[in-house]
Scaffold this motif. Structure first.
Motif, PDB file in Angstrom:
ATOM      1  N   PHE A   1      -5.786  -0.551   7.209  1.00  0.00           N
ATOM      2  CA  PHE A   1      -5.953  -1.426   6.136  1.00  0.00           C
ATOM      3  C   PHE A   1      -6.300  -0.791   4.908  1.00  0.00           C
ATOM      4  O   PHE A   1      -7.521  -0.309   4.329  1.00  0.00           O
ATOM      5  N   PRO A   2      -5.364  -0.146   4.365  1.00  0.00           N
ATOM      6  CA  PRO A   2      -5.518   0.766   3.167  1.00  0.00           C
ATOM      7  C   PRO A   2      -5.948  -0.020   1.853  1.00  0.00           C
ATOM      8  O   PRO A   2      -5.270  -0.721   1.188  1.00  0.00           O
ATOM      9  N   ASP A   3      -7.370   0.143   1.630  1.00  0.00           N
ATOM     10  CA  ASP A   3      -8.017  -0.552   0.652  1.00  0.00           C
ATOM     11  C   ASP A   3      -8.603   0.589  -0.276  1.00  0.00           C
ATOM     12  O   ASP A   3      -9.103   1.420   0.302  1.00  0.00           O
ATOM     13  N   LEU A   4      -8.848   0.250  -1.238  1.00  0.00           N
ATOM     14  CA  LEU A   4      -9.455   1.284  -2.278  1.00  0.00           C
ATOM     15  C   LEU A   4      -9.737   0.311  -3.541  1.00  0.00           C
ATOM     16  O   LEU A   4      -9.364  -0.744  -3.914  1.00  0.00           O
ATOM     17  N   THR A   5     -10.797   0.812  -4.516  1.00  0.00           N
ATOM     18  CA  THR A   5     -11.136   0.316  -5.842  1.00  0.00           C
ATOM     19  C   THR A   5     -11.269   1.275  -6.772  1.00  0.00           C
ATOM     20  O   THR A   5     -11.730   2.235  -6.654  1.00  0.00           O
ATOM     21  N   LEU A   6     -10.470   0.572  -7.739  1.00  0.00           N
ATOM     22  CA  LEU A   6     -10.445   1.458  -8.990  1.00  0.00           C
ATOM     23  C   LEU A   6     -11.850   1.273  -9.885  1.00  0.00           C
ATOM     24  O   LEU A   6     -12.262  -0.001 -10.084  1.00  0.00           O
TER      25      LEU A   6
ATOM     26  N   PRO B   1     -14.671  -0.782  -1.585  1.00  0.00           N
ATOM     27  CA  PRO B   1     -13.404  -1.484  -1.729  1.00  0.00           C
ATOM     28  C   PRO B   1     -13.241  -2.914  -1.260  1.00  0.00           C
ATOM     29  O   PRO B   1     -13.959  -3.301  -0.374  1.00  0.00           O
ATOM     30  N   ASN B   2     -12.546  -3.778  -1.837  1.00  0.00           N
ATOM     31  CA  ASN B   2     -12.032  -4.992  -1.670  1.00  0.00           C
ATOM     32  C   ASN B   2     -13.328  -5.823  -1.308  1.00  0.00           C
ATOM     33  O   ASN B   2     -13.587  -6.438  -0.195  1.00  0.00           O
ATOM     34  N   THR B   3     -14.234  -5.929  -2.279  1.00  0.00           N
ATOM     35  CA  THR B   3     -15.506  -6.599  -2.116  1.00  0.00           C
ATOM     36  C   THR B   3     -15.597  -7.871  -3.114  1.00  0.00           C
ATOM     37  O   THR B   3     -16.575  -8.108  -3.582  1.00  0.00           O
ATOM     38  N   GLY B   4     -14.657  -8.169  -3.628  1.00  0.00           N
ATOM     39  CA  GLY B   4     -14.435  -9.284  -4.609  1.00  0.00           C
ATOM     40  C   GLY B   4     -13.847  -9.054  -5.981  1.00  0.00           C
ATOM     41  O   GLY B   4     -13.740  -9.971  -6.742  1.00  0.00           O
ATOM     42  N   GLU B   5     -13.168  -8.075  -6.265  1.00  0.00           N
ATOM     43  CA  GLU B   5     -12.597  -7.615  -7.598  1.00  0.00           C
ATOM     44  C   GLU B   5     -11.334  -8.332  -7.485  1.00  0.00           C
ATOM     45  O   GLU B   5     -10.652  -8.591  -6.397  1.00  0.00           O
TER      46      GLU B   5
ATOM     47  N   PRO C   1     -13.612  -2.684 -12.833  1.00  0.00           N
ATOM     48  CA  PRO C   1     -12.986  -2.450 -11.517  1.00  0.00           C
ATOM     49  C   PRO C   1     -11.809  -3.357 -11.038  1.00  0.00           C
ATOM     50  O   PRO C   1     -11.762  -4.333 -11.584  1.00  0.00           O
ATOM     51  N   ALA C   2     -11.109  -2.827 -10.185  1.00  0.00           N
ATOM     52  CA  ALA C   2     -10.053  -3.520  -9.634  1.00  0.00           C
ATOM     53  C   ALA C   2      -9.912  -2.991  -8.053  1.00  0.00           C
ATOM     54  O   ALA C   2      -9.833  -1.937  -7.637  1.00  0.00           O
ATOM     55  N   ASP C   3      -9.667  -4.105  -7.243  1.00  0.00           N
ATOM     56  CA  ASP C   3      -9.246  -3.900  -5.792  1.00  0.00           C
ATOM     57  C   ASP C   3      -7.997  -3.630  -5.620  1.00  0.00           C
ATOM     58  O   ASP C   3      -7.073  -4.608  -6.031  1.00  0.00           O
ATOM     59  N   ILE C   4      -7.435  -2.508  -5.117  1.00  0.00           N
ATOM     60  CA  ILE C   4      -6.214  -2.319  -4.666  1.00  0.00           C
ATOM     61  C   ILE C   4      -5.933  -2.486  -3.091  1.00  0.00           C
ATOM     62  O   ILE C   4      -6.635  -1.811  -2.485  1.00  0.00           O
ATOM     63  N   SER C   5      -5.263  -3.590  -2.508  1.00  0.00           N
ATOM     64  CA  SER C   5      -5.374  -4.089  -1.284  1.00  0.00           C
ATOM     65  C   SER C   5      -3.907  -3.996  -0.783  1.00  0.00           C
ATOM     66  O   SER C   5      -2.993  -4.944  -0.942  1.00  0.00           O
ATOM     67  N   PHE C   6      -3.320  -2.867  -0.341  1.00  0.00           N
ATOM     68  CA  PHE C   6      -1.860  -2.756  -0.125  1.00  0.00           C
ATOM     69  C   PHE C   6      -1.372  -3.580   0.976  1.00  0.00           C
ATOM     70  O   PHE C   6      -0.350  -4.271   1.032  1.00  0.00           O
ATOM     71  N   HIS C   7      -2.417  -3.703   2.130  1.00  0.00           N
ATOM     72  CA  HIS C   7      -1.770  -4.497   3.225  1.00  0.00           C
ATOM     73  C   HIS C   7      -1.679  -5.999   3.000  1.00  0.00           C
ATOM     74  O   HIS C   7      -1.325  -6.752   3.946  1.00  0.00           O
TER      75      HIS C   7
END
Length: 504
Positions: A381-386, A424-428, A468-474
């Motif tokens: 689950f490739p997730d990251l946050t800017l 990562p991926n907590t609501g942005e 911030p922004a969530d980048i959620s490739f999957h």
């Protein structure tokens, strides 16, 4: 004639027009006792109207009932009473647009403006009249000014603008009204319209197209504020992808020096909440395995660590055990010379590594991101946050979060920095990952180079997204289900983020 007298004259004109109208039927008025129980102070002109007319029903030319408006707390609108600076009067039958009247500001001589609106991806917004009494006069004297059609050769229109642009713009009065601004909020200056009715050109920041995720529940929050001066349209992007670029807050040119000074002021003011560790001399930085640009040296000479209660510790110097990651994660993040660790961020049983992305070719230090650091999780689950545009920007964000926590503590709510978004991926909001083939032939060299990567590689251009922004490739529709990630790369020190897949 002063403003109060003008408003009273408009109220008298509206009442006279309603009495004479053949197409509008007034509803029962309110009593003085009923008006006194409302949760706001009524302008004198509005009170004059409501003591004679409590609502209206319009009739079509064939005698059939048209629209019905109620000016008080009718049961169907009671839950929305005076919410967000406006009162909902009813709905137009012909286009299902809600009719709203601004009630913000107790010192106003009238209510206003009056809007007809439907908020959503295909939403429509009209400003019908500057005041409640003007709108009533128009309804009573057709052809109505609210239609935007009859008798008009040119329909006035105005474009909503990003609130950040207003906050950083030359109009100090408007800037004071919007405060810092919000990256997903657009603004209309209702005092500078070219005419009435006036269409608002606007679209939300989310999109229901382009591989929308299946958990979408995005919406628009509207508000009238500033004494009726501003219409605010805020996109709540939830489970959908962003649909258009945003206007980010400008990072000050002296962000590094400003961050150091403000962190020191915080440490002096809140010694039990904020702790700063000393930095290191240039000679030591010269021995580090990556080049250190001048603006980063300015910070690191002064600060070696930032510890603020409720936020992950920022450990700016190398060698901290919190920076350690598994070899598999290190390989997926690009290896030596491509990132500078800052903090371990925990969320339940998972961890992420906050880091600055580096450009090995130029030595530039770029954006700050928070990336899943558990190898199996990152692979599947490739997730990251800017989280920031730069290290100084991140430090200024920590200052802002600490100031907000201090304000909450003073109000009795306790010191609680809002820090979930650092994981990562907590609501942005989610920018939409695209297959890099879409960038083939781009005039942008970074995008064109990315288009040469193997098929299946996805990318996100981080220059146009919120922070911030969530980048959620999957979550991209065409991302192969459970296909493992090979690595994340960040060309241009985080200008882009690219996710390459394992072969097979």
């Amino acid at each position: 004639m002063d403003d109060e007298a003008k408003a009273m004259a408009r109220a008298d004109d509206a009442l006279a027009a309603l009495r004479a109208s053949r197409t509008v039927r007034p509803a029962d008025p309110f009593t003085a006792e009923e008006l006194g129980a409302w949760p706001m102070t009524l302008p004198t002109a509005v009170r004059r109207v409501l003591l004679e007319v409590g609502g209206i029903v319009t009739g079509g030319p064939d005698g059939h009932q048209g629209d019905s408006y109620r000016f008080g707390p009718a049961a169907e609108y009671a839950s929305r009473a005076f919410r967000d600076g406006y009162w909902e009067l009813g709905e137009r039958r012909r286009d299902c647009l809600r009719v709203l009247v601004g009630v913000d500001g107790v010192d106003r001589t009238d209510w206003g403006p009056v809007l007809a609106a439907s908020f959503g991806e295909d939403g429509e917004v009209w400003v019908l009249a500057p005041t409640f009494t003007d709108w009533l006069t128009g309804l009573a004297d057709p052809p109505s000014a609210e239609t935007g059609e009859a008798g008009a050769t040119v329909t006035p229109s105005v474009s909503a603008v990003p609130s950040v642009a207003v906050a950083e713009g030359p109009d100090s009065e408007l800037a004071a009204l919007v405060g810092r601004g919000d990256q997903l909020t657009d603004v209309v200056d209702l005092a500078a319209l070219p005419g009435y009715p006036c269409r608002v050109n606007w679209e939300p920041y989310y999109s229901l197209e382009f591989n929308t995720a299946d958990t979408g529940s995005s919406e628009v929050e509207a508000a009238v504020s500033g004494g009726g001066r501003l219409l605010l349209l805020r996109s709540i992007v939830s489970g959908d992808f962003l649909g258009r670029p945003v206007r980010r807050h400008t990072v000050p040119a002296d962000a590094g020096a400003r961050a150091v000074a403000e962190l020191r002021a915080l440490a002096d003011e809140f010694p039990t909440r904020v702790e700063l560790a000393p930095g290191c001399p240039d000679g030591e930085m010269d021995r580090w395995p990556v080049p250190i640009p001048a603006d980063i040296r300015e910070v690191l000479r002064e600060l070696g660590a930032v510890r603020i209660s409720g936020l992950p510790d920022l450990l700016l110097l190398p060698g901290a055990t919190e920076h350690e990651v598994a070899p598999e994660t290190h390989a997926m993040l690009g290896g030596d010379g491509t990132y500078w660790p800052l903090a371990r961020v925990s969320y339940g049983r998972y961890t992420a590594l906050a880091q600055i992305r580096l450009d090995p070719a130029t030595g530039a230090w770029g954006c700050a991101v928070s990336v899943m650091s558990t190898p199996d999780t990152l692979r599947e689950f490739p997730d990251l946050t800017l989280i920031a545009e730069s290290l100084p920007d991140l430090l200024l964000t920590y200052v802002r979060l600490a100031r907000q926590a201090a304000a909450r503590e003073r109000s009795g709510a306790g010191w609680r920095p809002e820090a979930d978004w650092l994981f990562p991926n907590t609501g942005e909001a989610w920018p939409r990952p695209v297959p890099v083939e879409e960038w083939a032939g781009s005039a942008d060299p970074l995008l064109a180079a990315a288009a040469e990567l193997p098929p299946g590689t996805h990318g996100v251009d981080l220059r146009d997204v919120p922070v911030p922004a969530d980048i959620s490739f999957h979550r991209a529709e065409d991302w192969p289900y459970r296909h493992p990630l090979k690595r994340l790369t960040f060309p241009g020190a985080g200008t882009l983020v690219l996710a390459e897949l394992e072969e097979g």
